[in-house]
Design an enzyme around this catalytic site. Structure first.
Site, PDB file in Angstrom:
ATOM      1  N   GLU A 146       0.777  -1.047  -0.038  1.00  0.00           N
ATOM      2  CA  GLU A 146      -0.090   0.047   0.066  1.00  0.00           C
ATOM      3  C   GLU A 146       0.902   1.275  -0.062  1.00  0.00           C
ATOM      4  O   GLU A 146       0.565   2.105  -0.880  1.00  0.00           O
ATOM      5  CB  GLU A 146      -0.701   0.055   1.149  1.00  0.00           C
ATOM      6  CG  GLU A 146      -1.507   1.301   1.427  1.00  0.00           C
ATOM      7  CD  GLU A 146      -1.947   1.349   3.111  1.00  0.00           C
ATOM      8  OE1 GLU A 146      -1.408   2.301   3.708  1.00  0.00           O
ATOM      9  OE2 GLU A 146      -2.978   0.841   3.511  1.00  0.00           O
ATOM     10  N   ASP A 152      -5.513  -3.831  -2.063  1.00  0.00           N
ATOM     11  CA  ASP A 152      -5.320  -2.394  -2.446  1.00  0.00           C
ATOM     12  C   ASP A 152      -4.115  -1.977  -2.636  1.00  0.00           C
ATOM     13  O   ASP A 152      -3.724  -0.988  -3.763  1.00  0.00           O
ATOM     14  CB  ASP A 152      -5.819  -1.434  -1.008  1.00  0.00           C
ATOM     15  CG  ASP A 152      -5.107  -1.907   0.008  1.00  0.00           C
ATOM     16  OD1 ASP A 152      -4.263  -2.908   0.188  1.00  0.00           O
ATOM     17  OD2 ASP A 152      -4.873  -0.782   0.986  1.00  0.00           O
TER      18      ASP A 152
END
Length: 346
Positions: free
Chosen positions: A55, A114
């Site tokens: 991330e 993500d």
């Protein structure tokens, strides 16, 4: 003649304003690089034992594109490839840091969706900005594996799991709404399976509308799809908090975005009590007395702007900037702040 003078004055004023803002934004980017990016391209999360994760690399790469800093982008991408792109597929290990034996290496080989999305999206944006086909060639492989390895179907809808392992339960699927990065899905549809990504985009927006919990009607950090309904996944979190705040960030990039109903109520509450809570308990309908970090304020400011309240947006951005100076190397808050301030570039 007077009208012409006024117009010239307005142009000069706007130019000065934009130059001042651009200067401040550039200075903050320099501060970000100094505080959070190592010389070899590792984004450091000081609040989690100085680990790095997919991330963080993705956020850093995106910010480098936004600030037209190709040298930093390439160093971030090189570190990412050399250190966390070590699985047998084209996904990334989510966590890298100091192991129990004192060595610095991969801590957890599971991916974080993500992070995969942010890295792939950043590579596409880099290709768009610098016209280097190498970035596009790399990202196509990542996007293909996200599609093939992380998609699930529920009630006719298609969603992405938070990671390859650990979120398919006996009684349903656990999802993280803040992993739905809508602008990335739009870009992925241009280079991969268009029908798939258009469906993921549409179904993810649908899930946000179904993630309405508590009296404020807000999405939870984590949800579970079971018994033909969407529920708060209390085993992970019963809050609208550090995860779900990003739902507002990513929805702000979409035209005519339908924000969760509770956003209006939180903004009204801010006007009355003078602060934004760091988290809201969706089960107890209570909110934290601790003010939210600067990054959250900036995300709310961007949401307010997209909801048509420019006055409140400016007030929140101003307060976010003031709070940012008081925070001690808050990697996550700083990322949210810079992304929100530059939100129109999504």
């Amino acid at each position: 003649m007077k009208m012409r003078i006024k117009l010239i004055s307005l142009v000069i004023a706007l130019s000065v304003c934009n130059t001042a803002y651009g200067g401040e934004d550039a200075a903050l980017w320099e501060r970000y690089k100094t505080d959070f990016i190592s010389e070899d391209g590792r984004v450091i999360d000081y609040h989690q034992n100085q680990i790095s994760h997919s991330e963080g690399q993705g956020y850093g790469m995106m910010l480098a594109v936004i600030h037209n800093d190709r040298a930093v982008f390439d160093s971030l991408w090189l570190w990412t490839k050399n250190n966390i792109k070590v699985r047998t597929d084209n996904l990334f290990t989510w966590s890298w840091g100091k192991r129990y034996d004192g060595q610095w290496s991969v801590i957890d080989y599971n991916n974080a969706t993500d992070g995969d999305i942010l890295i792939a999206y950043s590579l596409l944006k880099a290709y768009e900005k610098w016209n280097d086909k190498g970035y596009k060639n790399e990202t196509v492989k990542i996007i293909e594996d996200i599609r093939k390895k992380l998609a699930i179907t529920w009630q006719g809808h298609t969603f992405l799991l938070p990671s390859y392992y650990g979120f398919v339960k006996e009684n349903g699927f656990v999802l993280n709404p803040s992993y739905f990065i809508f602008p990335a899905f739009r870009y992925f549809a241009e280079v991969d399976d268009r029908l798939f990504w258009e469906k993921v985009y549409k179904d993810s927006l649908f899930l946000i509308t179904q993630s309405c919990f508590g009296k404020l009607c807000l999405p939870a950090d984590w949800v579970i799809l079971k018994d033909e309904k969407v529920s708060v996944y209390e085993n992970s979190s019963s809050y609208f908090g550090a995860e779900a705040i990003r739902v507002l960030l990513y929805m702000s990039s979409e035209k005519k975005a339908q924000f969760p109903k509770g956003v209006d109520k939180i903004l009204e509450m801010y006007k009355q009590i003078g602060y934004l809570p760091s988290r809201i308990d969706l089960e107890k309908d209570s909110f934290s007395l601790k003010p939210a970090p600067a990054g959250y304020y900036a995300v709310y400011a961007l949401a307010a702007k997209n909801m048509g309240d420019d006055v409140l947006s400016k007030r929140l951005f101003k307060e976010a900037r003031e709070r940012l100076d008081a925070e001690e190397k808050s990697y996550y808050s700083f990322n949210l702040y810079l992304l929100a301030v530059n939100g129109y570039l999504f």
